[in-house]
Design a protein around this motif. Structure first.
Motif, short mmCIF file in Angstrom:
data_model
loop_
_atom_site.label_atom_id
_atom_site.label_comp_id
_atom_site.label_asym_id
_atom_site.label_seq_id
_atom_site.Cartn_x
_atom_site.Cartn_y
_atom_site.Cartn_z
N ILE A 164 18.37 -4.47 10.40
CA ILE A 164 17.11 -3.76 10.62
C ILE A 164 16.88 -2.81 9.45
N HIS A 165 15.67 -2.86 8.91
CA HIS A 165 15.33 -1.98 7.79
C HIS A 165 13.84 -1.70 7.79
N LYS A 166 13.43 -0.74 6.95
CA LYS A 166 12.02 -0.53 6.67
C LYS A 166 11.91 -0.26 5.18
N MET A 167 10.73 -0.53 4.64
CA MET A 167 10.50 -0.34 3.21
C MET A 167 9.20 0.42 3.00
N LYS A 168 9.11 1.05 1.82
CA LYS A 168 7.86 1.67 1.40
C LYS A 168 7.88 1.81 -0.11
N ALA A 169 6.69 1.93 -0.68
CA ALA A 169 6.56 2.18 -2.11
C ALA A 169 7.04 3.60 -2.38
N GLN A 170 7.88 3.75 -3.37
CA GLN A 170 8.43 5.05 -3.73
C GLN A 170 7.48 5.83 -4.61
N LYS A 171 7.16 7.06 -4.24
CA LYS A 171 6.38 7.98 -5.08
C LYS A 171 5.13 7.36 -5.69
N LYS A 172 4.29 6.82 -4.87
CA LYS A 172 3.00 6.28 -5.32
C LYS A 172 3.12 5.15 -6.34
N SER A 173 4.28 4.49 -6.40
CA SER A 173 4.42 3.38 -7.36
C SER A 173 3.65 2.16 -6.85
N SER A 178 0.88 -1.17 0.00
CA SER A 178 0.00 0.00 0.00
C SER A 178 0.92 1.23 0.00
N GLN A 179 0.40 2.39 0.29
CA GLN A 179 1.24 3.60 0.38
C GLN A 179 1.71 3.87 1.81
N ILE A 180 1.50 2.90 2.71
CA ILE A 180 1.94 3.02 4.11
C ILE A 180 3.32 2.37 4.22
N GLU A 181 4.26 3.04 4.88
CA GLU A 181 5.57 2.41 5.05
C GLU A 181 5.50 1.42 6.21
N CYS A 182 6.30 0.37 6.15
CA CYS A 182 6.32 -0.59 7.25
C CYS A 182 7.19 -0.03 8.37
N ALA A 183 7.11 -0.65 9.53
CA ALA A 183 7.92 -0.24 10.68
C ALA A 183 9.33 -0.79 10.53
#
Length: 177
Positions: free
Chosen positions: A117-126, A60-65
């Motif tokens: 340790i890392h977090k990820m998110k979709a870049q720029k609404k991709s 989704s457009q929410i980043e993970c923890a």
């Protein structure tokens, strides 16, 4: 999935080779992808044995923890979209501190080390979809809440977010800020 059946206590390179050899593309998994509006991603377990697990995640457009993968290591392949991956180090107080962020685009793969340790998110609404191969299957994942200065060991069916359900909180630890 015969490639995965043959992996026994695979090395970092064995895992990378296997993930590439699977040659899985987004179209191969279209029927497995559901969406999640309230969580960072929808995850679907595609394969698991004692030594490895293969998951697909539709973001989704929410980043993970910020989180680790317990005592597992693995590789992540971007099937579609672009991922922003932020890497952390643990400070003396037990809290993760951001080191750097990297953008990974379609067809790129990147490594997730044991205890990293890392977090990820979709870049720029991709429309981010990622394929993950871990060994051993993830267990004992720690998820961090940097605002509350807390860490939670989550159940194997919880993703990289603070658990909603009490049963998914295996252990909660308050850290010093």
């Amino acid at each position: 999935m015969n490639i995965l059946d043959s992996l026994r206590d695979p090395s970092k390179e064995d895992l990378k080779t296997a993930l590439i050899s699977l040659n899985i593309e987004l179209g191969d998994l279209q029927t497995e992808l559901k969406t999640s509006e309230s969580k960072p991603y929808y995850r679907k377990l595609l394969y698991q044995n004692e030594d490895v697990e293969l998951l697909v995640m539709n973001w989704s457009q929410i980043e993970c923890a910020p989180h680790d993968h317990g005592s597992s290591q693995g590789w992540i392949k971007v099937l579609s979209g672009s991922s922003e991956n932020t890497v952390y180090e643990i400070k003396e107080n037990g809290l993760p501190s951001e080191l750097f962020s990297t953008i990974h685009d379609k067809d790129q793969i990147f490594y997730a080390p044991k205890k990293g340790i890392h977090k990820m998110k979709a870049q720029k609404k991709s429309d981010l979809v990622t394929l993950h191969l871990y060994s051993p299957p993830i267990s004992g994942m720690k998820v961090y809440d940097l605002e509350k200065c807390s860490v939670c060991v989550v159940s194997d069916d919880c993703g990289a977010w603070w658990p909603d359900e009490q049963r998914q909180k295996l252990k909660e630890i308050q850290l010093n800020s």
